[in-house]
Design an enzyme around this catalytic site. Structure first.
Site, short mmCIF file in Angstrom:
data_model
loop_
_atom_site.label_atom_id
_atom_site.label_comp_id
_atom_site.label_asym_id
_atom_site.label_seq_id
_atom_site.Cartn_x
_atom_site.Cartn_y
_atom_site.Cartn_z
N ASN A 194 42.34 -67.24 19.31
CA ASN A 194 42.39 -68.22 19.11
C ASN A 194 43.49 -69.35 20.32
O ASN A 194 44.55 -68.10 20.85
CB ASN A 194 42.91 -68.17 17.43
CG ASN A 194 44.32 -67.62 17.27
OD1 ASN A 194 45.18 -68.00 18.14
ND2 ASN A 194 44.15 -66.47 16.97
N GLU A 215 39.78 -67.34 27.15
CA GLU A 215 38.68 -67.56 26.66
C GLU A 215 38.94 -68.24 24.68
O GLU A 215 38.86 -66.62 24.01
CB GLU A 215 37.72 -66.41 26.54
CG GLU A 215 36.98 -66.58 28.07
CD GLU A 215 36.52 -67.14 28.73
OE1 GLU A 215 35.34 -68.04 27.33
OE2 GLU A 215 36.48 -67.57 29.84
N CYS A 249 32.72 -68.34 18.80
CA CYS A 249 32.98 -69.36 19.76
C CYS A 249 32.38 -70.41 19.34
O CYS A 249 32.65 -71.12 19.62
CB CYS A 249 33.82 -68.54 20.43
SG CYS A 249 32.65 -67.59 21.94
P1 NAD Z 1 41.83 -61.57 16.48
O1 NAD Z 1 42.89 -61.91 15.66
O2 NAD Z 1 40.92 -61.06 17.08
O3 NAD Z 1 43.12 -61.47 17.60
C1 NAD Z 1 42.78 -61.68 19.20
C2 NAD Z 1 43.40 -60.77 19.78
O4 NAD Z 1 45.04 -60.85 19.59
C3 NAD Z 1 43.80 -58.99 19.10
O5 NAD Z 1 42.81 -57.77 19.67
C4 NAD Z 1 44.45 -59.10 18.13
O6 NAD Z 1 45.92 -57.90 18.00
C5 NAD Z 1 45.38 -60.92 19.83
N1 NAD Z 1 47.34 -60.89 18.57
C6 NAD Z 1 46.99 -61.57 17.40
N2 NAD Z 1 48.31 -62.11 17.26
C7 NAD Z 1 48.84 -62.00 18.37
C8 NAD Z 1 50.22 -62.08 18.37
N3 NAD Z 1 50.68 -63.02 17.86
N4 NAD Z 1 50.78 -61.80 19.80
C9 NAD Z 1 49.84 -60.81 20.99
N5 NAD Z 1 48.85 -60.69 20.25
C10 NAD Z 1 48.63 -61.47 19.25
O7 NAD Z 1 40.92 -62.75 16.53
P2 NAD Z 1 41.09 -64.04 17.17
O8 NAD Z 1 42.04 -65.05 17.54
O9 NAD Z 1 41.04 -65.03 15.43
O10 NAD Z 1 39.69 -64.46 17.56
C11 NAD Z 1 38.95 -65.82 17.21
C12 NAD Z 1 38.54 -67.12 18.02
O11 NAD Z 1 38.64 -66.54 19.20
C13 NAD Z 1 37.89 -68.25 17.37
O12 NAD Z 1 39.15 -69.30 17.61
C14 NAD Z 1 37.23 -68.23 18.88
O13 NAD Z 1 36.45 -69.18 18.66
C15 NAD Z 1 37.60 -67.86 19.66
N6 NAD Z 1 36.81 -66.91 20.46
C16 NAD Z 1 36.57 -67.16 21.88
C17 NAD Z 1 34.99 -66.20 22.41
C18 NAD Z 1 35.60 -66.91 23.79
O14 NAD Z 1 34.37 -66.40 24.77
N7 NAD Z 1 35.66 -68.65 24.23
C19 NAD Z 1 35.25 -65.49 22.12
C20 NAD Z 1 35.02 -65.21 20.93
C21 NAD Z 1 36.18 -65.81 20.05
#
Ligand code: NAD
Length: 507
Positions: A194, A215, A249
């Site tokens: 995110n 991403e 995503c």
């Molecule tokens: P998530 O909660 O699994 O977090 C992603 C990663 O960030 C994890 O490895 C986590 O450990 C790390 N993280 C979390 N908080 C952190 C912090 N404070 N500091 C450092 N690292 C930290 O997944 P998410 O972010 O909820 O994923 C969903 C989002 O990802 C959605 O917005 C989705 O659209 C996006 N996404 C994008 C793509 C793309 O290809 N553009 C693909 C998949 C998902």
């Protein structure tokens, strides 16, 4: 899953740095062997990955096979089959001026790269960038999401069994571990997740001037033109919305439709849903669950506070993490369902007056990762594309565009760096390093004129060669043949200037 002790993390990094410096990843044969191992890592363990994905997300086995494992294997195979071609130096396009210096671009690995993955596609979004980073000759630190724990645990077990442990290491954990990782000076960071965390990653990377690929996600709109094949459109939208329980995503986030066409669209979406799920998914288990209680509560709050009209669904069970497929009509721009990326099986329908209002609606928001257009009218498609900006555009379908052999990535708030797919992924982890090799005789030819003190006549000749060939003035008003004639005349002028400035020529 046990977290990696914080004090271990710098040691893991140092090990990867030493392995990179040893030069072993420079060998393309070594990279290819690792890529072959990566293919077998996944192919030998398909059943275990299906189980892990089911444990993490309640994902149906067939959906895991079709949408995650097959796609990953294809990307890994692409990297394996093409690594020699991608890694070989590239000759510059022929130019008389530069030919003597034999300009080429070498494809150099960047060094130690960090890949941080999200929970929603925890195999694809870890193994595909890993394959690209290996193909490019880097050593890699992987940080899978702690929210998809079963998959992270399986990757942690299998990676050292199949891959060289000097070259690829997995670090597990949540915020404290990731924060520790981000203190280290990587040579590239690829973060998928995110935008809030994307900002944290970018800020940490800036301390070391580390390049970053982000991403991210956002709200992907579907613009529906009444001149579309509505039955097919509705089926593809519902399929795209419900795949992985809406936690992709590039899922269509909301639908924009002319108000007079909303009834027809709602009817078609409901019919498509019934066709895709003749049995209640709570019973059939054919819709992936929300990943955890926090996300289930988040989606419940958004649905409970909508001011639109719920047509089907609406229930979210925060204990079993089941969110019912939900269609909500008459959703306004300030509705709860429009306040953030939904990342769940909920489809709001936003009525607008016409395509111009649809375009304005999209333009007032962050650039989406994907823009979906459903139309059979070429002028409609062009108008929407020409007047909006998004990471990608898919016409008359959903989700499939991610596998196309084009760069895939966001723009603005949906991220930057189109890394996914084939050689674009390879290039993300590659430094394009130009090399030129000047022969001594260059100075006895034209290039000797660069040195001071300038010799008037050779300087004039070099200056004439380096003078840009300008396009004809008012080219637009000349028409095709006029332009051709003017082009020829410009070229003749350039040659005339060149010949007349030869050391023995007349000035
Ligand atoms: P998530 O909660 O699994 O977090 C992603 C990663 O960030 C994890 O490895 C986590 O450990 C790390 N993280 C979390 N908080 C952190 C912090 N404070 N500091 C450092 N690292 C930290 O997944 P998410 O972010 O909820 O994923 C969903 C989002 O990802 C959605 O917005 C989705 O659209 C996006 N996404 C994008 C793509 C793309 O290809 N553009 C693909 C998949 C998902």
């Amino acid at each position: 899953m046990s977290c990696t002790p914080l004090e271990e993390i710098p040691k893991v990094y140092e090990g990867l740095k030493a392995a990179f410096r040893s030069g072993k990843t420079k060998s393309v044969a070594f990279r290819k062997a690792q890529l072959s191992q990566l293919l077998y890592l996944l192919d030998d363990n398909v059943g275990r990955f299906q189980q892990a994905l089911h444990a993490d997300l309640g994902r149906p086995f067939k959906e895991a096979q079709l949408l995650e494992i097959n796609g990953t294997l294809l990307q890994l195979q692409g990297a394996h089959d093409n690594v020699e071609a991608w890694a070989s130096p590239q000759r510059a396009p022929f130019s008389l001026l530069w030919y003597p210096m034999s300009p080429i671009t070498r494809k150099e690995p960047k060094g130690v790269v960090l890949i941080i993955g999200p929970f929603n596609y925890p195999v694809y979004l870890i193994l595909c960038p890993l394959a690209a980073a290996i193909a490019a000759g880097n050593t890699v630190l992987l940080k899978p999401s702690e929210l998809s724990m079963a998959t992270a645990t399986l990757l942690t077990e299998l990676i050292p069994q199949y891959l060289d442990p000097d070259v690829v290491r997995v670090v597990n954990g949540a915020i404290p571990e990731t924060t520790k990782i981000l203190e280290l000076p990587f040579d590239h960071i690829l973060y998928t997740g995110n935008g809030r965390v994307g900002r944290v990653v970018s800020t940490a990377a800036a301390q070391h001037l580390t390049p970053v690929t982000l991403e991210l996600g956002g709200k992907c709109p579907c613009v529906i033109d009444p001149k579309c094949d509505l039955k097919t459109a509705a089926k593809r939208i519902m399929w795209g919305k419900l795949a992985n329980g809406g936690q992709i995503c590039l899922c269509p986030d909301y639908v924009i439709v002319p108000a007079h066409f909303q009834d027809a669209v709602v009817e078609a979406l409901v019919a498509a849903y019934k066709e895709l799920h003749p049995v209640d998914p709570r019973e059939s288990g054919e819709v992936t669950r929300m990943v955890n209680k926090r996300h289930a509560e988040r989606i419940k709050k958004l649905v409970d506070t909508t001011r639109g009209t719920i047509v089907i669904g609406g229930e979210v069970d925060t204990e079993t993490l089941y969110a019912a497929p939900t269609i909500v009509r008459d959703v306004g721009p300030k509705d709860s369902l429009m306040s953030e990326e939904l990342f769940g099986p909920v489809l709001p329908i936003v009525p607008v007056s016409d395509v111009d209002e649809a375009i304005a609606f999209i333009g007032e928001r962050d650039h989406p990762l994907c823009l979906y257009i459903f139309s059979n009218d070429a002028a409609f498609k062009t108008k929407v594309i020409d007047n909006t900006l998004s990471g990608t555009v898919a016409i008359n379908d959903t989700l499939l565009q991610i596998g196309a052999p084009t760069p895939f990535g966001g723009v603005g708030a949906s991220g930057h760096g189109g890394y996914q797919s084939g050689k674009y992924a390879f290039e993300t982890f590659t430094h394009m390093r130009p090399v030129t090799d000047s022969p001594n005789w260059l100075d006895s030819a034209l290039m000797g004129a660069r040195y001071t003190p300038y010799d008037e006549s050779s300087f004039r000749q070099l200056n004439a060669v380096l003078h840009a060939r300008l396009p004809p003035r008012n080219a637009a008003s000349l028409g095709y043949f006029g332009c051709m004639a003017a082009e020829i005349s410009c070229s003749l002028n350039w040659y005339r200037r060149f010949w007349s400035n030869r050391p023995n020529g007349s000035a």
